[in-house]
Design an enzyme around this catalytic site. Structure first.
Site, PDB file in Angstrom:
ATOM      1  N   CYS A 118     -15.334   2.237   1.099  1.00  0.00           N
ATOM      2  CA  CYS A 118     -16.190   1.176   1.602  1.00  0.00           C
ATOM      3  C   CYS A 118     -16.607   0.244   0.439  1.00  0.00           C
ATOM      4  CB  CYS A 118     -17.597   1.998   1.954  1.00  0.00           C
ATOM      5  SG  CYS A 118     -19.136   1.199   2.060  1.00  0.00           S
ATOM      6  N   ASN A 152      -5.003  -3.198  -4.763  1.00  0.00           N
ATOM      7  CA  ASN A 152      -3.808  -3.333  -4.103  1.00  0.00           C
ATOM      8  C   ASN A 152      -3.954  -4.018  -2.532  1.00  0.00           C
ATOM      9  OD1 ASN A 152      -0.606  -2.704  -4.216  1.00  0.00           O
ATOM     10  ND2 ASN A 152      -1.281  -1.829  -2.399  1.00  0.00           N
ATOM     11  N   GLU A 153      -3.582  -5.089  -2.229  1.00  0.00           N
ATOM     12  CA  GLU A 153      -3.233  -5.218  -0.871  1.00  0.00           C
ATOM     13  C   GLU A 153      -4.697  -5.138   0.056  1.00  0.00           C
ATOM     14  OE1 GLU A 153       0.093  -3.846   1.118  1.00  0.00           O
ATOM     15  OE2 GLU A 153       1.375  -5.494   0.228  1.00  0.00           O
ATOM     16  N   CYS A 158     -15.394  -2.323   6.773  1.00  0.00           N
ATOM     17  CA  CYS A 158     -16.201  -0.848   7.009  1.00  0.00           C
ATOM     18  C   CYS A 158     -17.413  -1.284   7.858  1.00  0.00           C
ATOM     19  CB  CYS A 158     -16.670  -0.475   5.518  1.00  0.00           C
ATOM     20  SG  CYS A 158     -17.616   0.921   5.577  1.00  0.00           S
ATOM     21  N   CYS A 160     -20.205   1.184   7.923  1.00  0.00           N
ATOM     22  CA  CYS A 160     -21.206   2.034   7.804  1.00  0.00           C
ATOM     23  C   CYS A 160     -22.451   1.358   7.692  1.00  0.00           C
ATOM     24  CB  CYS A 160     -20.729   2.852   6.204  1.00  0.00           C
ATOM     25  SG  CYS A 160     -21.327   1.536   5.041  1.00  0.00           S
ATOM     26  N   GLU A 308       5.612  -8.466  -5.144  1.00  0.00           N
ATOM     27  CA  GLU A 308       6.431  -7.458  -4.540  1.00  0.00           C
ATOM     28  C   GLU A 308       7.650  -7.861  -3.846  1.00  0.00           C
ATOM     29  OE1 GLU A 308       4.343  -4.235  -2.288  1.00  0.00           O
ATOM     30  OE2 GLU A 308       2.801  -3.956  -3.873  1.00  0.00           O
ATOM     31  N   GLU A 356       7.230   7.104   1.057  1.00  0.00           N
ATOM     32  CA  GLU A 356       8.050   5.934   0.566  1.00  0.00           C
ATOM     33  C   GLU A 356       9.101   6.365   0.017  1.00  0.00           C
ATOM     34  OE1 GLU A 356       5.150   3.463  -1.253  1.00  0.00           O
ATOM     35  OE2 GLU A 356       4.900   2.080   0.584  1.00  0.00           O
ATOM     36  N   PHE A 358      12.007   6.837   1.366  1.00  0.00           N
ATOM     37  CA  PHE A 358      13.377   6.039   1.707  1.00  0.00           C
ATOM     38  C   PHE A 358      13.159   4.689   1.579  1.00  0.00           C
ATOM     39  CE2 PHE A 358      13.529  10.194   3.935  1.00  0.00           C
ATOM     40  CZ  PHE A 358      14.435  10.750   3.133  1.00  0.00           C
TER      41      PHE A 358
HETATM   42  C1  GAL Z   1       3.219  -3.090   0.013  1.00  0.00           C
HETATM   43  C2  GAL Z   1       2.373  -1.894  -0.802  1.00  0.00           C
HETATM   44  C3  GAL Z   1       3.200  -1.075  -2.022  1.00  0.00           C
HETATM   45  C4  GAL Z   1       4.317  -0.521  -1.004  1.00  0.00           C
HETATM   46  C5  GAL Z   1       5.205  -1.540  -0.142  1.00  0.00           C
HETATM   47  C6  GAL Z   1       6.146  -1.060   0.675  1.00  0.00           C
HETATM   48  O1  GAL Z   1       2.758  -3.461   1.192  1.00  0.00           O
HETATM   49  O2  GAL Z   1       1.599  -2.885  -1.690  1.00  0.00           O
HETATM   50  O3  GAL Z   1       2.384  -0.310  -2.347  1.00  0.00           O
HETATM   51  O4  GAL Z   1       3.713   0.503   0.029  1.00  0.00           O
HETATM   52  O5  GAL Z   1       4.236  -2.365   0.636  1.00  0.00           O
HETATM   53  O6  GAL Z   1       6.838  -2.084   1.163  1.00  0.00           O
END
Ligand code: GAL
Length: 672
Positions: A118, A152-153, A158, A160, A308, A356, A358
């Protein structure tokens, strides 16, 4: 422009999760050696490390991170340091269940997953503040640390009681009185009116989903909540050391928050790019991700980081294909061509277990460096290093075109119950217009409707489905055309105001004299139906999905429908208004028709392309400084005759003609 002043170079590396390998010092040592081999110069650390950093409440364990940062630094590897707020430890969720998120059905989640907190919870904030402060005090002055990766992302919201109270306070500030809110939300409909602020609840499938103004304000509120949480974390770490910039990793096609608004709180934009390459004709996928890169560059009108990307495949799409030979360099250079200052991956080493295990990674379970993926990554590391001195300081080619793309408008279009329910597809239609320009190698910016948006540097503005008008956008567009600009707008524009109330006037609101016409009705077509538009020059365009009826009032009709009861009536028109020109496209055009329309219009305007060459299907070009990237996504070999002589920045060969392999990129500099 330098995004990371402590290390002003292209970043190559990515998410590194040593906390998954703390019992294997041999593997951690191997990691650093392999990173050096792969040309890695930066890693993101600590994104999901809260449980390793604070295994019990107020018992902290930093020695593992001290050692890793030191070891990386001995090898010249920089650190993008994350705050760990994206995933909270089990003890925290157990002791303070109020930190967990309440979902759409108004029930509280259990421990698990990530992004499950939250944003209002005072306990969560205290705990985040504590760990963020300790991280900043311990590492911000370490010479390796170049950037904060906040959480992260961010996504979701929420419901609540604390978040609900904040929502009501947000509405009180926005509307002042309940009478004004009832007016703005049109609550006379279905007996929706409120007699007390406490009656207002967030949207929920168990409650209110039919008040479209409420839905829209909830999205704005969610954006504010997220922005506020980022600002809080940013203030926490920058209170210790103000010199290190902050970012958070954004996502493609993201719906939940208005990214233009959110980006205001970030020092720089970074995002996670995961194209679903098919390995065949990939020009559509390439165009979609070119648009994503351009959107990210546009959010702050500055270069960005690709935080990423996968070095091979992901593991969360329905079909998780490997990258074809060449595709890794190509997709990495696509990001650079559009303004990225980095190629970073998720993740360095493949996880041993769980969701994750794989997912593609630079180093697979085998730990080998002679894999195809490792070699591809090392190649990108090498290319980035060799391009750094020429390309890093260069900006992407200035765009003369902007597409108006506004999250408020997107939400309102997609909530609207009208012509094609669920398929008005704001994003997809913006992409169709972008696609035609991408095929021509024309650079494009995106701009939204915030008050500060300035359009004066553009020559062409395109407004697909600009249903919602806010912050006097109609005045800005009028002024733009009046001053000599060319404006293209489509059907379903200028219909509703900022709170999603219909304007009680002709559409497009307050611009009918600029276009010399009114849109009177909007017809929707079944999937197996189509119409045709006969253009003045004899071309035939295909219309599908939406065909609007237009009443001319001084415009010059450029195309008429050929079918249905409105055969012979205007579908496309233009109008000279003061020093500029305004075009109205009344129907949804197929891609070939849009391509023809924009090839003619941009040709007439003589807009500057990345390179003046005939680009075959699936091949496009982008320019950064003087350097031109020629990218082949067609899945087939392609040939191009170049204007003049160029030198290839990778092979140093002199070229006048290019023979491209499938998924090949060439990076060219003009010969002087
Ligand atoms: C992103 C995330 C990462 C990982 C990745 C996998 O969305 O920030 O931590 O999960 O996807 O593709």
């Amino acid at each position: 422009m330098t995004l990371t002043p402590r290390f002003p170079h292209f970043l190559h590396g990515g998410d590194y999760n040593p906390d998954q390998w703390l019992s294997r010092p041999d593997i951690l040592e191997q990691d650093v050696q392999l990173m050096t081999k792969a040309g890695v110069n930066a890693v993101s650390l600590g994104i999901f490390s809260w449980a390793a950093l604070e295994p019990e409440e107020d018992h902290f364990s930093f020695s593992w991170l001290d050692q890793i940062i030191e070891r990386l630094w001995q090898s010249g590897i920089h650190v993008i340091l994350a705050t760990p707020s994206g995933a909270r430890p089990a003890w925290l969720a157990q002791k303070y269940p109020e930190v967990l998120r309440v979902g759409e059905d108004f029930t509280r989640n259990h421990f698990g997953g990530r992004h499950n907190h939250c944003p209002t919870s005072p306990v969560y904030r205290q705990k985040v503040q504590k760990i963020d402060t300790l991280l900043a005090q311990r590492y911000a002055n370490h010479p390796s640390v170049i950037l904060w990766h906040i959480s992260n992302e961010f996504s979701g919201d929420c419901r609540c009681p604390l978040c609900q109270a904040r929502f009501r306070a947000f509405l009180q500030e926005r509307y002042g009185t309940l009478d004004e809110l009832n007016r703005a939300w049109c609550t006379g409909f279905w007996s929706m009116s409120y007699s007390d602020w406490s009656q207002i609840e967030p949207p929920s499938p168990r409650g209110q989903m039919s008040n479209l103004s409420l839905l829209l304000d909830w999205r704005r509120f969610s954006t504010k909540q997220c922005k506020d949480f980022i600002a809080f974390e940013k203030a926490t770490v920058q209170a210790v050391c103000p010199d290190i910039p902050c970012t958070t990793n954004l996502m493609e096609r993201f719906w939940d928050y208005d990214y233009f608004d959110l980006a205001e709180v970030l020092d720089l934009v970074s995002w996670d790019s995961y194209p679903a390459w098919t390995g065949k004709d990939d020009e559509k996928v390439a165009c979609e991700f070119a648009m994503n890169h351009d959107m990210m560059r546009s959010l702050k009108d500055q270069p960005f980081l690709m935080m990423e990307s996968t070095p091979s495949n992901v593991n969360w799409k329905a079909v998780n294909k490997l990258k074809r030979p060449g595709a890794h360099l190509l997709s990495s250079m696509q990001a650079v061509a559009h303004g990225s200052q980095s190629v970073l991956y998720f993740q360095w080493r493949q996880s041993r277990g769980n969701a994750e295990m794989f997912h593609g990674a630079v180093v697979s379970h085998s730990g080998r460096d002679d894999t195809r993926v490792f070699q591809d990554v090392a190649q990108v590391g090498h290319v980035l290093k060799s391009l750094d001195s020429v390309l890093y300081p260069q900006q992407v080619q200035k765009s003369e075109i902007c597409i108006l793309y506004d999250w408020n408008c997107r939400w309102a279009v997609e909530y609207a119950q009208t012509g094609l329910n669920g398929q008005m597809d704001y994003h997809g239609r913006a992409m169709a217009h972008y696609h035609s320009l991408w095929r021509l190698g024309l650079p494009v910016d995106f701009r939204d409707m915030r008050k500060q948006t300035d359009f004066s540097r553009y020559r062409l503005i395109i407004c697909p489905q600009t249903y919602l008008f806010m912050n006097d956008i109609e005045k800005k567009l009028r002024e733009f055309v009046g001053n000599g600009g060319v404006l293209v707008i489509t059907y379903f524009s200028g219909i509703a105001d900022a709170t999603n109330l219909a304007f009680l006037s002709d559409a497009p609101h307050d611009l009918t004299d600029v276009f010399g016409l009114r849109e009177t009705e909007m017809d929707a077509l079944y999937p197996d139906e189509e119409n045709q538009i006969r253009m003045e020059d004899g071309s035939l365009y295909k219309a599908y999905g939406i065909c609007s009826l237009l009443a001319p009032e001084g415009c010059s009709v450029k195309g008429v429908y050929t079918k249905d009861f409105y055969a012979g009536t205007p579908a496309i028109a233009s109008h000279v208004y003061q020093s500029g020109e305004a075009w109205y496209i009344g129907a949804r055009l197929d891609q070939t028709s849009l391509d023809d329309f924009y090839a003619k219009l941009t040709g007439k305007l003589q807009l500057t392309r990345a390179i003046n060459a005939l680009l075959p299907h699936g091949v496009t070009a982008h320019r950064r400084g003087d350097t031109v990237f020629i990218e082949n996504y067609s899945g087939l070999p392609a040939s191009i005759d170049l204007p003049g002589t160029w030198s290839d920045l990778i092979t140093h060969a002199e070229v006048q003609h290019l023979d491209l392999e499938p998924f090949q990129v060439r990076i060219l500099h003009p010969e002087t």
